[in-house]
Write a protein that holds these residues in place. Sequence first.
Motif, PDB file in Angstrom:
ATOM      1  N   ARG A 141      93.205-124.112 -16.318  1.00 47.69           N
ATOM      2  CA  ARG A 141      92.203-124.103 -17.390  1.00 47.69           C
ATOM      3  C   ARG A 141      92.261-125.317 -18.297  1.00 47.69           C
ATOM      4  NH1 ARG A 141      93.854-118.654 -20.323  1.00 47.69           N
ATOM      5  NH2 ARG A 141      92.941-119.374 -22.240  1.00 47.69           N
ATOM      6  N   ASP A 142      93.427-125.884 -18.494  1.00 48.05           N
ATOM      7  CA  ASP A 142      93.551-126.983 -19.456  1.00 48.05           C
ATOM      8  C   ASP A 142      92.796-128.235 -19.020  1.00 48.05           C
ATOM      9  OD1 ASP A 142      94.983-125.343 -21.051  1.00 48.05           O
ATOM     10  OD2 ASP A 142      96.960-126.090 -20.432  1.00 48.05           O
ATOM     11  N   SER A 143      92.428-128.306 -17.730  1.00 46.19           N
ATOM     12  CA  SER A 143      91.641-129.453 -17.257  1.00 46.19           C
ATOM     13  C   SER A 143      90.163-129.304 -17.602  1.00 46.19           C
ATOM     14  CB  SER A 143      91.766-129.590 -15.733  1.00 46.19           C
ATOM     15  OG  SER A 143      93.119-129.618 -15.354  1.00 46.19           O
ATOM     16  N   PHE A 144      89.789-128.149 -18.142  1.00 47.34           N
ATOM     17  CA  PHE A 144      88.363-127.860 -18.345  1.00 47.34           C
ATOM     18  C   PHE A 144      88.065-127.464 -19.791  1.00 47.34           C
ATOM     19  CE2 PHE A 144      89.477-127.087 -13.927  1.00 47.34           C
ATOM     20  CZ  PHE A 144      88.552-127.879 -13.274  1.00 47.34           C
ATOM     21  N   GLY A 145      88.484-128.292 -20.702  1.00 49.28           N
ATOM     22  CA  GLY A 145      88.147-128.056 -22.105  1.00 49.28           C
ATOM     23  C   GLY A 145      89.052-127.037 -22.762  1.00 49.28           C
ATOM     24  N   ASN A 146      88.619-126.605 -23.942  1.00 53.03           N
ATOM     25  CA  ASN A 146      89.483-125.749 -24.767  1.00 53.03           C
ATOM     26  C   ASN A 146      88.950-124.343 -24.954  1.00 53.03           C
ATOM     27  OD1 ASN A 146      91.271-127.938 -25.343  1.00 53.03           O
ATOM     28  ND2 ASN A 146      89.679-128.736 -26.716  1.00 53.03           N
ATOM     29  N   ASP A 147      87.776-124.072 -24.419  1.00 50.02           N
ATOM     30  CA  ASP A 147      87.148-122.778 -24.676  1.00 50.02           C
ATOM     31  C   ASP A 147      87.093-121.950 -23.396  1.00 50.02           C
ATOM     32  OD1 ASP A 147      86.591-123.311 -27.409  1.00 50.02           O
ATOM     33  OD2 ASP A 147      85.001-124.657 -26.736  1.00 50.02           O
ATOM     34  N   HIS A 148      87.983-120.988 -23.289  1.00 45.18           N
ATOM     35  CA  HIS A 148      88.082-120.191 -22.065  1.00 45.18           C
ATOM     36  C   HIS A 148      87.998-118.705 -22.381  1.00 45.18           C
ATOM     37  CE1 HIS A 148      89.539-123.947 -20.413  1.00 45.18           C
ATOM     38  NE2 HIS A 148      90.434-123.994 -21.386  1.00 45.18           N
ATOM     39  N   VAL A 149      87.370-117.983 -21.466  1.00 43.53           N
ATOM     40  CA  VAL A 149      87.329-116.531 -21.580  1.00 43.53           C
ATOM     41  C   VAL A 149      87.891-115.945 -20.286  1.00 43.53           C
ATOM     42  CG1 VAL A 149      85.772-114.538 -21.649  1.00 43.53           C
ATOM     43  CG2 VAL A 149      85.452-116.425 -23.254  1.00 43.53           C
TER      44      VAL A 149
ATOM     45  N   ILE B  50      82.631-114.711 -27.363  1.00 43.01           N
ATOM     46  CA  ILE B  50      84.092-114.745 -27.545  1.00 43.01           C
ATOM     47  C   ILE B  50      84.560-116.134 -27.975  1.00 43.01           C
ATOM     48  CG2 ILE B  50      86.311-114.512 -26.328  1.00 43.01           C
ATOM     49  CD1 ILE B  50      85.190-112.122 -24.862  1.00 43.01           C
ATOM     50  N   THR B  51      83.839-117.186 -27.541  1.00 39.97           N
ATOM     51  CA  THR B  51      84.230-118.540 -27.944  1.00 39.97           C
ATOM     52  C   THR B  51      83.559-118.949 -29.261  1.00 39.97           C
ATOM     53  OG1 THR B  51      82.473-119.471 -26.549  1.00 39.97           O
ATOM     54  CG2 THR B  51      84.689-119.331 -25.583  1.00 39.97           C
ATOM     55  N   GLY B  52      82.830-118.037 -29.865  1.00 41.05           N
ATOM     56  CA  GLY B  52      82.253-118.313 -31.187  1.00 41.05           C
ATOM     57  C   GLY B  52      81.061-119.249 -31.165  1.00 41.05           C
ATOM     58  N   LYS B  53      80.334-119.281 -30.021  1.00 44.38           N
ATOM     59  CA  LYS B  53      79.212-120.219 -29.899  1.00 44.38           C
ATOM     60  C   LYS B  53      77.856-119.520 -29.849  1.00 44.38           C
ATOM     61  CE  LYS B  53      82.039-123.405 -27.147  1.00 44.38           C
ATOM     62  NZ  LYS B  53      82.287-123.900 -25.789  1.00 44.38           N
ATOM     63  N   ALA B  54      77.816-118.260 -30.314  1.00 40.77           N
ATOM     64  CA  ALA B  54      76.570-117.493 -30.181  1.00 40.77           C
ATOM     65  C   ALA B  54      75.632-117.678 -31.374  1.00 40.77           C
ATOM     66  CB  ALA B  54      76.873-116.012 -29.957  1.00 40.77           C
TER      67      ALA B  54
ATOM     68  N   THR C 145      78.583-103.621 -10.936  1.00 41.67           N
ATOM     69  CA  THR C 145      79.809-104.374 -11.174  1.00 41.67           C
ATOM     70  C   THR C 145      80.060-104.397 -12.680  1.00 41.67           C
ATOM     71  OG1 THR C 145      79.374-105.783  -9.266  1.00 41.67           O
ATOM     72  CG2 THR C 145      81.008-106.574 -10.841  1.00 41.67           C
ATOM     73  N   ALA C 146      81.224-103.919 -13.072  1.00 42.75           N
ATOM     74  CA  ALA C 146      81.613-103.906 -14.486  1.00 42.75           C
ATOM     75  C   ALA C 146      82.734-104.925 -14.681  1.00 42.75           C
ATOM     76  CB  ALA C 146      82.092-102.512 -14.884  1.00 42.75           C
ATOM     77  N   ILE C 147      82.657-105.671 -15.767  1.00 45.29           N
ATOM     78  CA  ILE C 147      83.654-106.717 -16.021  1.00 45.29           C
ATOM     79  C   ILE C 147      84.141-106.622 -17.464  1.00 45.29           C
ATOM     80  CG2 ILE C 147      84.126-109.212 -15.959  1.00 45.29           C
ATOM     81  CD1 ILE C 147      81.688-109.489 -14.068  1.00 45.29           C
ATOM     82  N   VAL C 148      85.459-106.692 -17.625  1.00 47.46           N
ATOM     83  CA  VAL C 148      86.062-106.736 -18.959  1.00 47.46           C
ATOM     84  C   VAL C 148      86.584-108.154 -19.191  1.00 47.46           C
ATOM     85  CG1 VAL C 148      87.889-105.838 -20.462  1.00 47.46           C
ATOM     86  CG2 VAL C 148      86.681-104.286 -18.899  1.00 47.46           C
ATOM     87  N   TYR C 149      86.228-108.728 -20.334  1.00 45.75           N
ATOM     88  CA  TYR C 149      86.565-110.119 -20.663  1.00 45.75           C
ATOM     89  C   TYR C 149      87.441-110.145 -21.919  1.00 45.75           C
ATOM     90  CZ  TYR C 149      81.998-110.662 -18.288  1.00 45.75           C
ATOM     91  OH  TYR C 149      80.925-110.590 -17.431  1.00 45.75           O
ATOM     92  N   GLY C 150      88.211-111.209 -22.035  1.00 47.25           N
ATOM     93  CA  GLY C 150      89.015-111.281 -23.258  1.00 47.25           C
ATOM     94  C   GLY C 150      89.449-112.660 -23.670  1.00 47.25           C
ATOM     95  N   GLY C 151      89.825-112.710 -24.911  1.00 46.24           N
ATOM     96  CA  GLY C 151      90.609-113.719 -25.579  1.00 46.24           C
ATOM     97  C   GLY C 151      90.191-115.157 -25.451  1.00 46.24           C
ATOM     98  N   ALA C 152      89.676-115.741 -26.509  1.00 43.72           N
ATOM     99  CA  ALA C 152      89.444-117.187 -26.508  1.00 43.72           C
ATOM    100  C   ALA C 152      90.715-117.860 -26.965  1.00 43.72           C
ATOM    101  CB  ALA C 152      88.320-117.517 -27.468  1.00 43.72           C
TER     102      ALA C 152
END
Lengths: 95, 381
Positions: free
Chosen positions: B220-228, B345-349, B373-380
Amino acid sequence: MNINRCRNCGTKFLVARSVCPKCGKEDFEHVPARSGIVLESVELIATPDPYPDRYYLVLLDVDDVKVFCRSQEKLREGSQADIQDDELGPTCRKA
Amino acid sequence: MMSVISDVSFTRFGKRPEGLLDLVAESALPIARRYGRDIDFIVFSNSYSGEFSDMSGVNNLISTRLSMDDVPSMRVDNTSGSGGSAVMVADSLIRSGNASNVLVIGAEKMTGYPTKKSTRIIASLLHPEERSAGISLPSLAAFMTRSYLKEFDAPRESVARVAVKNHHNGSLNPYAHFQSEVTLEEVMASRVIADPLRIFEFCPVSDGAVSMLMTSDENRDSFGNDHVEILGVGYSSGTSSLSYRDSLTTIGSVRRSSEMAFRRSKLTPNYMDVVELHDMAAVLEIIESEDAGFFKKGHGWEAVMNGETEIGGPRPINTSGGLNSKGHPIGASGVAQAGEIYLQITGKAEKRQIKDAHLGFSLSMAGFGNNATAIVYGGAS
């Protein structure tokens, strides 16, 4: 319109299956659906091609199997309706 | 290993003059420009490229359009649920080690035909024995609404209020098809489509595309700072024969997929800060909110009436505007749900931002509950 009935366990259903969902056997008979009791009817104003622009969709109970058909008139819940196929599919009308 | 969403890019949804590949390029290029060389798989969520755009093998047409000719790709076609399935496939590719960095694209071009023809195309997912009666997907929602209102003694207004809420949310979403609010009175006075449901209570026919970069938590660190993070995915099917279903007021595939997603994420519905549901018709949002476990069966309508599901309420649902207002370009919708959760979650809404959103849930449904399909997401972080 026909209902499918498993010759082994008697399970009935509308949509063709190659395997009985209850007993797994593969032998069916087709029983003509000629009438049923109205469970619900809905007037549809935006309809799919090539159907007319407006009609009622009716959910019928045919000997414990649910069946959909098209009607030009509103049918009362609990009333008896006769089923007949036209060139597009199953239709029903007040018995 | 866990998969994460690291970037999202939307087109505006709506009636667009561009073709399918143009819409795909518009959404994918901002990501491809940044990370194109790192992408080692493309998953394309789309269901009707053949019917609406006379194209097949469209995943390869896309990879060449993006000059990623040699990048392996596949199309995921699962009708309205294609998007959730595409995220599940990307998650599986990453966690199994078969791919490292996946470009997930969801897109559909649908507005080229008269409504009667597009209604016919969508109805092709029904069994011939049922479809031949003249059933459309909206008519099934009408049956469902009648059953729900009757079984739980719910007021007719509660279903209309879902449309009012989602149009408000859509007015805050720059990517939404509809950008204006409607009042309860306007909903109830609008044209009947399938009695008792009216036009504002259905999603519009829309064009649109959305792209996401998914990678592993290790990369993930190769792709910016905002990950979910994808914390759990659940999937389930129910019978595709509507006449074979016992109840019209519950959807088994939604119940089972949601239970699985929560079990795998070791979380419960109570923890979710933001939720996206598949509201092709407004009544579906209420029924899914119960089947997914957010409210007890028969009580979802009360939550709507009490404002609990609004932005600012304790259980915000469809902050994006949902399919109802954001639009429903079929293949794009499930990916766009994941995209909305990412933005929250990344505060960009922006204007529709939920305060302190850390955990989210999306439900992508195919057909009329044929599968989900149900998906649970978390943590920026």
